[in-house]
Design a protein around this motif. Structure first.
Motif, short mmCIF file in Angstrom:
data_model
loop_
_atom_site.label_atom_id
_atom_site.label_comp_id
_atom_site.label_asym_id
_atom_site.label_seq_id
_atom_site.Cartn_x
_atom_site.Cartn_y
_atom_site.Cartn_z
N ALA A 26 -10.33 7.02 5.80
CA ALA A 26 -8.94 6.76 5.42
C ALA A 26 -8.78 6.88 3.91
CB ALA A 26 -8.53 5.37 5.88
N ASP A 27 -7.57 7.06 3.49
CA ASP A 27 -7.24 7.10 2.07
C ASP A 27 -7.18 5.67 1.54
OD1 ASP A 27 -4.52 7.19 0.05
OD2 ASP A 27 -6.19 8.57 -0.35
N LYS A 28 -7.86 5.42 0.44
CA LYS A 28 -7.92 4.07 -0.12
C LYS A 28 -6.55 3.54 -0.51
CE LYS A 28 -9.42 1.61 -4.12
NZ LYS A 28 -9.76 1.79 -5.49
N GLY A 29 -5.75 4.36 -1.16
CA GLY A 29 -4.42 3.94 -1.61
C GLY A 29 -3.50 3.59 -0.46
N GLU A 30 -3.50 4.44 0.56
CA GLU A 30 -2.66 4.18 1.72
C GLU A 30 -3.11 2.92 2.46
OE1 GLU A 30 -2.61 7.63 4.23
OE2 GLU A 30 -1.77 8.90 2.66
N THR A 31 -4.41 2.77 2.57
CA THR A 31 -4.95 1.59 3.25
C THR A 31 -4.60 0.31 2.49
OG1 THR A 31 -6.78 2.94 4.07
CG2 THR A 31 -7.04 0.56 4.20
N LEU A 32 -4.72 0.36 1.18
CA LEU A 32 -4.40 -0.80 0.35
C LEU A 32 -2.93 -1.16 0.47
CD1 LEU A 32 -5.21 -2.92 -1.73
CD2 LEU A 32 -4.86 -1.21 -3.51
N SER A 33 -2.06 -0.17 0.41
CA SER A 33 -0.62 -0.47 0.51
C SER A 33 -0.26 -1.00 1.90
CB SER A 33 0.22 0.74 0.16
OG SER A 33 0.01 1.79 1.07
N ALA A 34 -0.90 -0.49 2.94
CA ALA A 34 -0.65 -0.99 4.30
C ALA A 34 -1.12 -2.43 4.43
CB ALA A 34 -1.34 -0.10 5.32
N CYS A 35 -2.27 -2.74 3.84
CA CYS A 35 -2.79 -4.11 3.90
C CYS A 35 -1.90 -5.08 3.12
CB CYS A 35 -4.22 -4.16 3.37
SG CYS A 35 -5.42 -3.40 4.47
N LYS A 36 -1.39 -4.64 1.97
CA LYS A 36 -0.48 -5.48 1.20
C LYS A 36 0.81 -5.74 1.97
CE LYS A 36 -1.96 -4.39 -3.53
NZ LYS A 36 -1.57 -3.76 -4.79
N GLU A 37 1.30 -4.71 2.64
CA GLU A 37 2.52 -4.86 3.44
C GLU A 37 2.29 -5.84 4.60
OE1 GLU A 37 5.17 -2.00 6.29
OE2 GLU A 37 4.48 -1.15 4.38
N ASP A 38 1.13 -5.74 5.24
CA ASP A 38 0.79 -6.67 6.32
C ASP A 38 0.73 -8.10 5.79
OD1 ASP A 38 0.64 -4.60 8.12
OD2 ASP A 38 -1.57 -4.50 8.12
N LEU A 39 0.13 -8.27 4.61
CA LEU A 39 0.03 -9.59 4.00
C LEU A 39 1.41 -10.16 3.70
CD1 LEU A 39 -1.71 -11.87 2.83
CD2 LEU A 39 -1.82 -10.57 0.70
N ASP A 40 2.30 -9.34 3.16
CA ASP A 40 3.67 -9.79 2.87
C ASP A 40 4.39 -10.21 4.15
OD1 ASP A 40 3.32 -9.34 0.18
OD2 ASP A 40 4.30 -7.37 0.20
N ASN A 41 4.21 -9.42 5.22
CA ASN A 41 4.85 -9.76 6.49
C ASN A 41 4.31 -11.08 7.05
OD1 ASN A 41 6.43 -7.46 6.44
ND2 ASN A 41 4.99 -6.25 7.63
N MET A 42 3.01 -11.29 6.92
CA MET A 42 2.41 -12.54 7.40
C MET A 42 2.94 -13.73 6.61
SD MET A 42 -1.57 -11.75 8.08
CE MET A 42 -2.08 -10.21 8.79
N ARG A 43 3.07 -13.55 5.30
CA ARG A 43 3.59 -14.65 4.47
C ARG A 43 5.03 -14.99 4.84
NH1 ARG A 43 1.13 -12.66 -1.33
NH2 ARG A 43 -0.89 -13.71 -1.13
N LYS A 44 5.85 -13.96 5.10
CA LYS A 44 7.24 -14.21 5.51
C LYS A 44 7.27 -14.94 6.85
CE LYS A 44 9.18 -10.22 3.14
NZ LYS A 44 9.73 -8.86 3.28
#
Length: 82
Positions: free
Chosen positions: A59-77
């Motif tokens: 996988a692409d590191k940048g895409e994976t990192l942004s997807a993980c950050k988005e998942d984290l934001d959704n979990m926090r919400k």
């Protein structure tokens, strides 16, 4: 309030607490993933696991990192909404 209603309320509160604790645990895990991906050197390879499988794909590191950050934001919400 009848004892049956009180038991239902207590049971609901226990389920909500358990759900909140599980989500809190997942948030901690996701924070670790984001931190690990953030500190990787540019030339490091990253693999993602396919859902419900033991197969990993490059996988692409940048895409994976942004997807993980988005998942984290959704979990926090979701955690704040509980």
């Amino acid at each position: 309030m009848s004892s049956e209603n009180r038991q239902r309320t207590e049971h609901g509160a226990q389920e909500e607490h358990a759900q909140k604790e599980e989500l809190k645990k997942k948030i901690k895990e996701q924070k670790i993933v984001v931190d690990e991906l953030s500190t990787l050197k540019k030339n490091r390879t990253v693999y993602t696991q396919q859902p419900n499988s033991n197969i990993f794909f490059l996988a692409d590191k940048g895409e994976t990192l942004s997807a993980c950050k988005e998942d984290l934001d959704n979990m926090r919400k979701e955690y704040q909404d509980i």
